[in-house]
Motif scaffolding. Structure first.
Motif, PDB file in Angstrom:
ATOM      1  N   GLY A  84       0.807  -1.133   0.068  1.00  0.00           N
ATOM      2  CA  GLY A  84      -0.111  -0.130   0.101  1.00  0.00           C
ATOM      3  C   GLY A  84       0.933   1.442  -0.164  1.00  0.00           C
ATOM      4  N   PRO A  85       0.163   2.493   0.331  1.00  0.00           N
ATOM      5  CA  PRO A  85       1.024   3.645   0.362  1.00  0.00           C
ATOM      6  C   PRO A  85       2.184   3.840   1.147  1.00  0.00           C
ATOM      7  CG  PRO A  85      -1.161   4.164   0.831  1.00  0.00           C
ATOM      8  CD  PRO A  85      -1.077   2.565   0.552  1.00  0.00           C
ATOM      9  N   VAL A  86       3.377   4.295   0.933  1.00  0.00           N
ATOM     10  CA  VAL A  86       4.511   4.468   1.846  1.00  0.00           C
ATOM     11  C   VAL A  86       4.447   5.978   1.986  1.00  0.00           C
ATOM     12  CG1 VAL A  86       6.747   4.154   2.433  1.00  0.00           C
ATOM     13  CG2 VAL A  86       5.367   2.389   1.436  1.00  0.00           C
ATOM     14  N   ILE A  87       4.913   6.472   3.251  1.00  0.00           N
ATOM     15  CA  ILE A  87       5.034   7.972   3.176  1.00  0.00           C
ATOM     16  C   ILE A  87       6.571   8.118   3.622  1.00  0.00           C
ATOM     17  CG2 ILE A  87       4.529  10.142   4.333  1.00  0.00           C
ATOM     18  CD1 ILE A  87       1.721   9.140   4.546  1.00  0.00           C
ATOM     19  N   ALA A  88       7.376   8.814   2.651  1.00  0.00           N
ATOM     20  CA  ALA A  88       8.747   8.947   3.164  1.00  0.00           C
ATOM     21  C   ALA A  88       8.867  10.223   3.615  1.00  0.00           C
ATOM     22  CB  ALA A  88       9.731   8.505   1.782  1.00  0.00           C
ATOM     23  N   LEU A  89       9.654  10.428   4.708  1.00  0.00           N
ATOM     24  CA  LEU A  89       9.945  11.787   5.587  1.00  0.00           C
ATOM     25  C   LEU A  89      11.559  11.818   5.549  1.00  0.00           C
ATOM     26  CD1 LEU A  89       7.854  10.920   8.498  1.00  0.00           C
ATOM     27  CD2 LEU A  89       7.191  12.154   6.667  1.00  0.00           C
ATOM     28  N   GLU A  90      11.996  13.142   5.435  1.00  0.00           N
ATOM     29  CA  GLU A  90      13.404  13.461   5.606  1.00  0.00           C
ATOM     30  C   GLU A  90      13.412  14.155   7.125  1.00  0.00           C
ATOM     31  OE1 GLU A  90      16.653  15.310   3.214  1.00  0.00           O
ATOM     32  OE2 GLU A  90      15.694  16.904   4.164  1.00  0.00           O
ATOM     33  N   ILE A  91      14.087  13.734   7.936  1.00  0.00           N
ATOM     34  CA  ILE A  91      14.043  14.155   9.225  1.00  0.00           C
ATOM     35  C   ILE A  91      15.517  14.844   9.676  1.00  0.00           C
ATOM     36  CG2 ILE A  91      13.690  13.430  11.691  1.00  0.00           C
ATOM     37  CD1 ILE A  91      11.128  12.964  10.130  1.00  0.00           C
ATOM     38  N   ARG A  92      15.321  15.957  10.125  1.00  0.00           N
ATOM     39  CA  ARG A  92      16.293  16.691  10.599  1.00  0.00           C
ATOM     40  C   ARG A  92      16.221  17.168  12.128  1.00  0.00           C
ATOM     41  NH1 ARG A  92      19.375  18.363   6.190  1.00  0.00           N
ATOM     42  NH2 ARG A  92      20.085  20.394   7.410  1.00  0.00           N
ATOM     43  N   HIS A  93      17.300  17.264  12.814  1.00  0.00           N
ATOM     44  CA  HIS A  93      17.271  17.615  14.216  1.00  0.00           C
ATOM     45  C   HIS A  93      17.139  19.177  14.263  1.00  0.00           C
ATOM     46  CE1 HIS A  93      18.064  17.867  18.364  1.00  0.00           C
ATOM     47  NE2 HIS A  93      17.850  16.599  18.631  1.00  0.00           N
ATOM     48  N   LYS A  94      16.463  19.629  15.256  1.00  0.00           N
ATOM     49  CA  LYS A  94      16.220  20.941  15.454  1.00  0.00           C
ATOM     50  C   LYS A  94      17.466  21.845  15.893  1.00  0.00           C
ATOM     51  CE  LYS A  94      11.354  21.014  15.901  1.00  0.00           C
ATOM     52  NZ  LYS A  94      10.120  21.495  16.658  1.00  0.00           N
ATOM     53  N   ALA A  95      18.448  20.966  16.428  1.00  0.00           N
ATOM     54  CA  ALA A  95      19.580  21.418  16.995  1.00  0.00           C
ATOM     55  C   ALA A  95      20.674  21.664  16.039  1.00  0.00           C
ATOM     56  CB  ALA A  95      20.138  20.850  18.353  1.00  0.00           C
ATOM     57  N   ALA A  96      20.357  21.448  14.683  1.00  0.00           N
ATOM     58  CA  ALA A  96      21.288  21.411  13.560  1.00  0.00           C
ATOM     59  C   ALA A  96      22.799  20.653  13.877  1.00  0.00           C
ATOM     60  CB  ALA A  96      21.813  23.108  13.453  1.00  0.00           C
ATOM     61  N   VAL A  97      22.602  19.360  14.124  1.00  0.00           N
ATOM     62  CA  VAL A  97      23.415  18.358  14.463  1.00  0.00           C
ATOM     63  C   VAL A  97      24.011  18.266  13.141  1.00  0.00           C
ATOM     64  CG1 VAL A  97      24.066  16.153  15.051  1.00  0.00           C
ATOM     65  CG2 VAL A  97      22.236  17.488  16.354  1.00  0.00           C
ATOM     66  N   THR A  98      25.398  18.115  13.128  1.00  0.00           N
ATOM     67  CA  THR A  98      25.864  17.979  11.682  1.00  0.00           C
ATOM     68  C   THR A  98      26.516  16.997  11.526  1.00  0.00           C
ATOM     69  OG1 THR A  98      28.164  18.823  12.781  1.00  0.00           O
ATOM     70  CG2 THR A  98      26.861  20.518  11.623  1.00  0.00           C
ATOM     71  N   ASP A  99      26.548  15.710  12.457  1.00  0.00           N
ATOM     72  CA  ASP A  99      26.742  14.372  12.151  1.00  0.00           C
ATOM     73  C   ASP A  99      25.610  13.739  11.781  1.00  0.00           C
ATOM     74  OD1 ASP A  99      27.779  11.893  12.428  1.00  0.00           O
ATOM     75  OD2 ASP A  99      28.744  11.987  14.233  1.00  0.00           O
TER      76      ASP A  99
END
Length: 119
Positions: A84-99
């Motif tokens: 069935g349908p899949v929802i893909a999300l790009e997730i980023r940390h609000k604290a601007a983690v660079t690793d």
């Protein structure tokens, strides 16, 4: 996200310092998308891109290829992902983690293991 999507569309995906999260078909069918999406920003993460997909078996198998031979239920995992349908999300940390590795590990703590039997 996935290569079958036209690259002519505008995207908010940054493809760096992020992780991918999939809302699988069973969660879509159960109508839990809103609760899942609400959980992400309340745990200090941003959704920087979102897209709905219908995956063919070959693409689902490629996505899970790292588990092939390791997960006893690999074929069931693939079947579920293309059911069935899949929802893909790009997730980023609000604290601007660079690793990126830290983002993946910290987000995994929020959402739990990929296998609910391990939870």
């Amino acid at each position: 996200f996935f290569t079958s999507v036209s690259m002519n569309r505008m995207t908010t995906a940054a493809f760096d310092n992020c992780t991918c999260c999939l809302i699988k078909p069973h969660a879509v069918k159960l109508r839990t998308i809103g609760a899942i999406l609400d959980t992400i920003p309340s745990n200090e993460y941003d959704i920087s891109a979102i897209q709905l997909f219908h995956l063919e078996r070959a693409m689902a198998a490629e996505f899970y290829e790292i588990y092939e031979g390791l997960a006893a239920d690999f074929n069931n995992m693939v079947d579920e992902l293309c059911s069935g349908p899949v929802i893909a999300l790009e997730i980023r940390h609000k604290a601007a983690v660079t690793d990126t590795e830290n983002i993946v590990k910290s987000f995994r703590k929020v959402v739990g293991p990929w296998d609910v039997q391990m939870a």
